[in-house]
Write an enzyme that holds these catalytic residues in place. Structure first.
Site, PDB file in Angstrom:
ATOM      1  N   GLN A   1       0.814  -1.214   0.000  1.00 29.84           N
ATOM      2  CA  GLN A   1       0.000   0.000   0.000  1.00 29.84           C
ATOM      3  C   GLN A   1       0.841   1.254   0.000  1.00 29.84           C
ATOM      4  O   GLN A   1       2.053   1.212   0.178  1.00 29.84           O
ATOM      5  CB  GLN A   1      -0.903  -0.014   1.229  1.00 29.84           C
ATOM      6  CG  GLN A   1      -0.153  -0.243   2.522  1.00 29.84           C
ATOM      7  CD  GLN A   1      -1.089  -0.428   3.695  1.00 29.84           C
ATOM      8  OE1 GLN A   1      -1.243   0.463   4.514  1.00 29.84           O
ATOM      9  NE2 GLN A   1      -1.726  -1.588   3.775  1.00 29.84           N
TER      10      GLN A   1
ATOM     11  N   HIS B   1       0.230   5.702   1.014  1.00 27.25           N
ATOM     12  CA  HIS B   1      -0.677   6.736   1.529  1.00 27.25           C
ATOM     13  C   HIS B   1      -0.378   8.079   0.882  1.00 27.25           C
ATOM     14  O   HIS B   1       0.766   8.370   0.542  1.00 27.25           O
ATOM     15  CB  HIS B   1      -0.522   6.877   3.046  1.00 27.25           C
ATOM     16  CG  HIS B   1      -0.661   5.595   3.782  1.00 27.25           C
ATOM     17  ND1 HIS B   1      -1.832   4.866   3.816  1.00 27.25           N
ATOM     18  CD2 HIS B   1       0.235   4.881   4.497  1.00 27.25           C
ATOM     19  CE1 HIS B   1      -1.631   3.776   4.540  1.00 27.25           C
ATOM     20  NE2 HIS B   1      -0.387   3.760   4.961  1.00 27.25           N
TER      21      HIS B   1
ATOM     22  N   GLU C   1       3.744   7.837   8.424  1.00 30.04           N
ATOM     23  CA  GLU C   1       3.743   6.934   9.570  1.00 30.04           C
ATOM     24  C   GLU C   1       5.167   6.500   9.868  1.00 30.04           C
ATOM     25  O   GLU C   1       6.092   6.776   9.095  1.00 30.04           O
ATOM     26  CB  GLU C   1       2.852   5.714   9.288  1.00 30.04           C
ATOM     27  CG  GLU C   1       3.293   4.882   8.101  1.00 30.04           C
ATOM     28  CD  GLU C   1       2.255   3.825   7.699  1.00 30.04           C
ATOM     29  OE1 GLU C   1       1.102   4.182   7.409  1.00 30.04           O
ATOM     30  OE2 GLU C   1       2.622   2.636   7.672  1.00 30.04           O
TER      31      GLU C   1
ATOM     32  N   HIS D   1       4.710   0.368   0.777  1.00 29.84           N
ATOM     33  CA  HIS D   1       5.125  -0.414   1.947  1.00 29.84           C
ATOM     34  C   HIS D   1       4.129  -1.517   2.284  1.00 29.84           C
ATOM     35  O   HIS D   1       2.970  -1.469   1.881  1.00 29.84           O
ATOM     36  CB  HIS D   1       5.282   0.503   3.167  1.00 29.84           C
ATOM     37  CG  HIS D   1       4.004   1.154   3.597  1.00 29.84           C
ATOM     38  ND1 HIS D   1       3.539   2.311   3.035  1.00 29.84           N
ATOM     39  CD2 HIS D   1       3.085   0.817   4.532  1.00 29.84           C
ATOM     40  CE1 HIS D   1       2.394   2.657   3.604  1.00 29.84           C
ATOM     41  NE2 HIS D   1       2.088   1.757   4.514  1.00 29.84           N
TER      42      HIS D   1
ATOM     43  N   ARG E   1      -4.415   0.571  -1.862  1.00 26.49           N
ATOM     44  CA  ARG E   1      -3.814  -0.757  -2.022  1.00 26.49           C
ATOM     45  C   ARG E   1      -3.291  -0.947  -3.437  1.00 26.49           C
ATOM     46  O   ARG E   1      -4.031  -0.755  -4.398  1.00 26.49           O
ATOM     47  CB  ARG E   1      -4.861  -1.850  -1.750  1.00 26.49           C
ATOM     48  CG  ARG E   1      -5.033  -2.135  -0.292  1.00 26.49           C
ATOM     49  CD  ARG E   1      -5.873  -3.402  -0.068  1.00 26.49           C
ATOM     50  NE  ARG E   1      -6.575  -3.198   1.180  1.00 26.49           N
ATOM     51  CZ  ARG E   1      -7.881  -3.007   1.290  1.00 26.49           C
ATOM     52  NH1 ARG E   1      -8.657  -3.075   0.241  1.00 26.49           N
ATOM     53  NH2 ARG E   1      -8.411  -2.786   2.464  1.00 26.49           N
TER      54      ARG E   1
HETATM   55 ZN    ZN Z   1       0.582   2.221   6.007  1.00 27.94          ZN
END
Ligand code: ZN
Length: 317
Positions: free
Chosen positions: A95, A97, A116, A173, A193
């Site tokens: 995935q 972001h 993240e 990642h 995804r």
């Molecule tokens: Zn993630």
């Protein structure tokens, strides 16, 4: 002011497992529990206050909205961070972001992008993550995705307990099978995804992919973010600063018998990831066990840990 202890929200996942119950003694709903949102004010799963009594049962979103004195000054409108424990008993989808701008345009006003970072709490021998990709150009990336050349495209990295990874928005990642992580992230639930190993759910359906969005937001080529880890040794104990970016700073406090941590004038989020003991703050002492998660109110000058334990801490910006 008292420390604010929070209760997690659990998420069942196709890749989830039972380690959050077996290893962290959390009251998970099933043996497919993938995520515990341990400090969250996101609308998709709000943590509730356990203590102090005056706020018991209140959602963190409400606490943040109505009791700004706990959090300090110059605050975002909504709580900016989200801390999770994840148990990957199978591979998570590959995935990526978006950043704040892309998320607010494509996912609705107020939804943040997602930068993240991961602290590896435990990992099976040989466990791997997907961290970045090998495409040099956008054309090469698109071709590999369309033709399903996943082994060539995806960059796999072996991990072990105690490793730390910075995963900025735009990084392709995936957390691999056999890994438990503590994730500190922007408060966001937007995931695109790229690949899901052609898995099917109980009803025989494949999970939805988001190829176009993934191609739009992926950084190409991938460049490994450089970590500048700073360590401060205090007797037998240690403070590790993993990173500081435009959204958050993340630390590990390693207490051997005793550790005193001086805090900046802001609120902190803390979770016990190893061991147990006690913490003192503002003249009160609290017992701490594995997975306990709490907010240290702004204006708290120091916290003092007693016992042998490790705590992952974060603060906004
Ligand atoms: Zn993630």
């Amino acid at each position: 002011m008292d420390l604010i202890f929070l209760k997690p929200v659990f998420k069942e996942k196709i890749w989830g497992g039972n380690k959050l119950k077996e290893e962290f003694n959390l009251d998970t709903p099933s043996n497919k529990t993938g995520e515990a949102w341990i400090i969250s004010a996101h609308r998709n799963g709000v943590s509730q206050v356990i203590s102090p009594k005056e706020f018991e049962g209140m959602g963190l979103d409400e606490l943040y909205g109505d009791h700004r004195e706990i959090f300090g000054e110059n605050l975002d409108d909504t709580f900016p961070l989200l801390v999770k424990l994840l148990d990957a008993s199978d591979n998570l989808s590959v995935q990526v972001h978006p950043d704040d701008e892309y998320a607010s345009i494509h996912e609705g006003e107020g939804e943040r992008g997602k930068t993240e970072c991961w602290y590896i709490v435990s990992a099976d021998e040989g466990a791997e993550i997907v961290y970045g990709h090998n495409a040099k150009t956008k054309e090469e990336f698109i071709e590999s995705v369309e033709e399903g050349k996943w082994n060539n495209l995806l960059r796999r990295v072996k991990v072990k307990k105690g490793d730390f990874f910075d995963v900025p928005y735009g990084t392709v990642h995936a957390i691999g099978k056999g890994i438990v992580i503590l994730e500190t992230q922007q408060s966001s639930d937007t995931t695109y995804r790229v690949y899901d190993y052609d898995r099917k759910d109980k009803e025989g359906n494949k999970r939805q992919l988001h190829i176009e969005d993934s191609i739009n937001v992926s950084k190409i080529p991938h460049i490994d973010p450089k970590l500048n880890i700073e360590e401060t040794v205090l007797g037998n104990s240690k403070i590790v600063k993993y990173l500081s970016n435009e959204f958050f700073s993340v630390y590990k406090y390693i207490s051997k018998d005793k550790l005193r941590v001086e805090l900046e004038n802001t609120y902190y989020l803390m979770t016990v990831v190893e061991g147990c003991g006690k913490v003192s703050a503002n003249g009160k002492k609290y017992d701490l066990k594995l997975a306990d998660s709490f907010i240290v109110p702004s204006g708290t000058e120091k916290v003092e840990f007693e016992g042998n334990m490790e705590i992952i801490a974060s603060r906004a910006e």
